[in-house]
Write a protein that holds these residues in place. Structure first.
Motif, PDB file in Angstrom:
ATOM      1  N   MET A   1       0.833  -1.195   0.000  1.00  0.00           N
ATOM      2  CA  MET A   1       0.000   0.000   0.000  1.00  0.00           C
ATOM      3  C   MET A   1       0.867   1.244   0.000  1.00  0.00           C
ATOM      4  SD  MET A   1      -3.145  -0.992   2.545  1.00  0.00           S
ATOM      5  CE  MET A   1      -2.151  -2.003   3.646  1.00  0.00           C
ATOM      6  N   GLU A   2       0.536   2.167  -0.909  1.00  0.00           N
ATOM      7  CA  GLU A   2       1.299   3.392  -1.059  1.00  0.00           C
ATOM      8  C   GLU A   2       0.393   4.596  -0.859  1.00  0.00           C
ATOM      9  OE1 GLU A   2       4.500   3.455  -1.483  1.00  0.00           O
ATOM     10  OE2 GLU A   2       4.750   1.289  -1.751  1.00  0.00           O
ATOM     11  N   PRO A   3       0.930   5.719  -0.402  1.00  0.00           N
ATOM     12  CA  PRO A   3       0.122   6.938  -0.319  1.00  0.00           C
ATOM     13  C   PRO A   3      -0.518   7.249  -1.670  1.00  0.00           C
ATOM     14  CG  PRO A   3       2.198   7.248   0.827  1.00  0.00           C
ATOM     15  CD  PRO A   3       2.293   5.926   0.128  1.00  0.00           C
ATOM     16  N   GLY A   4      -1.791   7.579  -1.639  1.00  0.00           N
ATOM     17  CA  GLY A   4      -2.531   7.839  -2.870  1.00  0.00           C
ATOM     18  C   GLY A   4      -3.344   6.667  -3.355  1.00  0.00           C
ATOM     19  N   ASP A   5      -3.048   5.439  -2.872  1.00  0.00           N
ATOM     20  CA  ASP A   5      -3.882   4.295  -3.218  1.00  0.00           C
ATOM     21  C   ASP A   5      -5.296   4.504  -2.688  1.00  0.00           C
ATOM     22  OD1 ASP A   5      -1.870   3.008  -4.525  1.00  0.00           O
ATOM     23  OD2 ASP A   5      -1.436   1.558  -2.937  1.00  0.00           O
ATOM     24  N   ILE A   6      -6.251   3.858  -3.329  1.00  0.00           N
ATOM     25  CA  ILE A   6      -7.658   4.042  -2.985  1.00  0.00           C
ATOM     26  C   ILE A   6      -8.111   2.977  -1.991  1.00  0.00           C
ATOM     27  CG2 ILE A   6     -10.016   3.959  -3.886  1.00  0.00           C
ATOM     28  CD1 ILE A   6      -8.980   5.186  -6.446  1.00  0.00           C
ATOM     29  N   ILE A   7      -8.781   3.418  -0.934  1.00  0.00           N
ATOM     30  CA  ILE A   7      -9.395   2.520   0.048  1.00  0.00           C
ATOM     31  C   ILE A   7     -10.873   2.394  -0.302  1.00  0.00           C
ATOM     32  CG2 ILE A   7      -9.861   2.096   2.482  1.00  0.00           C
ATOM     33  CD1 ILE A   7      -7.565   4.060   3.129  1.00  0.00           C
ATOM     34  N   ALA A   8     -11.339   1.183  -0.579  1.00  0.00           N
ATOM     35  CA  ALA A   8     -12.731   0.934  -0.946  1.00  0.00           C
ATOM     36  C   ALA A   8     -13.408   0.156   0.176  1.00  0.00           C
ATOM     37  CB  ALA A   8     -12.804   0.149  -2.254  1.00  0.00           C
ATOM     38  N   LEU A   9     -14.434   0.738   0.773  1.00  0.00           N
ATOM     39  CA  LEU A   9     -15.169   0.111   1.865  1.00  0.00           C
ATOM     40  C   LEU A   9     -16.438  -0.532   1.316  1.00  0.00           C
ATOM     41  CD1 LEU A   9     -13.907   0.411   4.719  1.00  0.00           C
ATOM     42  CD2 LEU A   9     -13.355   2.356   3.267  1.00  0.00           C
ATOM     43  N   PHE A  10     -16.598  -1.836   1.575  1.00  0.00           N
ATOM     44  CA  PHE A  10     -17.706  -2.600   1.011  1.00  0.00           C
ATOM     45  C   PHE A  10     -19.011  -2.383   1.781  1.00  0.00           C
ATOM     46  CE2 PHE A  10     -14.399  -5.995  -0.335  1.00  0.00           C
ATOM     47  CZ  PHE A  10     -13.977  -5.173  -1.366  1.00  0.00           C
ATOM     48  N   GLY A  11     -20.126  -2.647   1.094  1.00  0.00           N
ATOM     49  CA  GLY A  11     -21.443  -2.604   1.714  1.00  0.00           C
ATOM     50  C   GLY A  11     -21.786  -3.924   2.378  1.00  0.00           C
ATOM     51  N   ARG A  12     -23.086  -4.149   2.586  1.00  0.00           N
ATOM     52  CA  ARG A  12     -23.549  -5.337   3.322  1.00  0.00           C
ATOM     53  C   ARG A  12     -23.343  -6.633   2.553  1.00  0.00           C
ATOM     54  NH1 ARG A  12     -29.364  -3.167   5.711  1.00  0.00           N
ATOM     55  NH2 ARG A  12     -28.526  -1.484   7.020  1.00  0.00           N
TER      56      ARG A  12
END
Length: 410
Positions: A1-12
């Motif tokens: 993981m590098e600065p600027g990478d995207i964090i995607a939070l999943f739904g249910r």
């Protein structure tokens, strides 16, 4: 993981979320940290990803790594001016969420994160900025708390990922527009609890699975209340065609799309909704008339009470024959190389699953299955089938949705 990478939070429904993200990101593999989240390269802006994805509840960016919470506090004290929206002089609303990312996000750690945020609030007040820490009953801040607390408009949310090798921190950039989804589901003028039960989020996911281009012509031959067509238009697909054997469904879809054009300023290049049996489409539309098909056909009669296997088996057999005919028709109207995202019903009865028998029908219609990658289906929480489809259902449902992605090969 590098600065600027995207964090995607999943739904249910993490299965839907992860597969949709894989199709949207367009990369061979991304870092799947848990059934709650993944980190992907910055293939598009976080705002665009959140706007396009039906299965993501929050999208953020990686800021860096820290040794412990004391180091995180130091980072926040130094960098809070960069985290607040540019030019904002309003009261700062901020919060934080700690997520399991291969290692436990314990109650103790979340409590200590809360203490860090309270100390940051005191620091802000001491430096002349009014501030408020936004909290929620849930272990992590839900999208609704961010929206109601005006967190992204007047402040920031810290994302803390607990990995086996240490702490990664980031910030939330965009969150799911909950009110818009509710409006597109319950606020439409025509809503049919029988033919229009596909949630807009799921319809959006299904459209994204086909990876459509803006110039593609999209068909929903079982358009119901127009949910799939509506979501396709909002995603920028301007050529949509809908049909249904039910006159009421055609009227409902027409009314809902007119409402959509007025409230969301959607201007389709081509929009056609007609009454028609799906099996007649090859004769009416001609061969290879559309690029993409996204649809949820008839799932069978409602199942009330506690059904038995002896009742379900004849229903599965009858529905299998119906779907065979529909697959043949769809195989004739979609172009070679075109994609089809389709729902099959499945039934959970007496601790057994009953699925439509379509193994040969799929190939006979000229389709192959586009299955999720093996590294994704290997996850213990990923709900897939041997034929490469995924499952979507609530624990108490008898009738579930089997979502399958197909490609026309010949």
């Amino acid at each position: 993981m590098e600065p600027g990478d995207i964090i995607a939070l999943f739904g249910r429904e993490p299965t839907l979320s992860a597969w949709e993200l894989f199709r949207l990101a367009g990369v061979p593999e991304f870092t799947l940290l848990s059934k709650e989240l993944a980190v992907v390269p910055p293939v598009m802006s976080p705002e665009k990803l959140q706007a396009h994805a039906g299965g993501l509840v929050k999208v953020g960016v990686v800021e860096g790594t820290v040794a412990d919470l004391a180091a995180l506090e130091h980072e926040l004290v130094q960098r809070w001016p960069d985290l607040v929206p540019t030019g904002s002089t309003a009261r700062i609303h901020f919060g934080g969420s700690a997520y399991e990312a291969g290692a436990p996000a314990t109650r103790t750690l979340r409590k200590e994160l809360g203490i860090v945020l309270q100390r940051l609030k005191k620091h802000l007040v001491a430096h002349g900025r009014s501030a408020r820490v936004v909290v929620a009953k849930e272990p992590t801040l839900p999208s609704s708390a961010l929206v109601q607390g005006k967190v992204l408009q007047q402040g920031f949310e810290v994302l803390l990922l607990v990995t086996p090798t240490g702490l990664v921190w980031g910030r939330t950039v965009a969150t799911q527009d909950i009110s818009s989804y509710g409006d597109r589901d319950f606020g439409r003028p025509a809503r049919d609890s029988v033919s229009g039960m596909l949630p807009p989020k799921v319809a959006q996911v299904m459209v994204n699975l086909t990876q459509p281009k803006p110039s593609d012509r999209l068909l929903d031959p079982f358009c119901g209340s127009g949910t799939i067509l509506q979501e396709a238009l909002l995603l920028g697909i301007s050529k949509v065609h809908g049909s249904d054997i039910s006159p009421k469904a055609v009227d409902d879809t027409t009314e809902n799309l007119a409402w959509l054009a007025k409230h969301y300023r959607v201007e389709p290049e081509m929009e056609d909704v007609v009454q028609r049996d799906a099996k007649d489409l090859p004769r009416v539309l001609g061969p290879e008339a559309v690029d993409v098909i996204v649809t949820e056909p008839y799932l069978g009669p409602p199942q009330r009470g506690i059904p038995r296997g002896r009742i379900i088996l004849p229903l599965v057999s009858a529905l299998s024959r119906q779907y065979e005919g529909w697959l043949r028709a769809l195989g004739q109207v979609v172009r070679v190389g075109g994609r089809v995202a389709m729902v099959f019903p499945f039934f959970r009865v007496e601790q057994h699953g009953y699925f439509l028998q379509l193994q040969h029908a799929i190939g006979d219609a000229g389709f192959t299955v586009i299955a999720p990658p093996a590294w994704l289906t290997a996850q213990p929480w990923f709900r897939s089938t041997p034929r490469g489809s995924i499952l979507y259902s609530r624990p108490d449902q008898v009738v579930g949705r089997e979502i399958i992605l197909l490609k026309k090969e010949k």
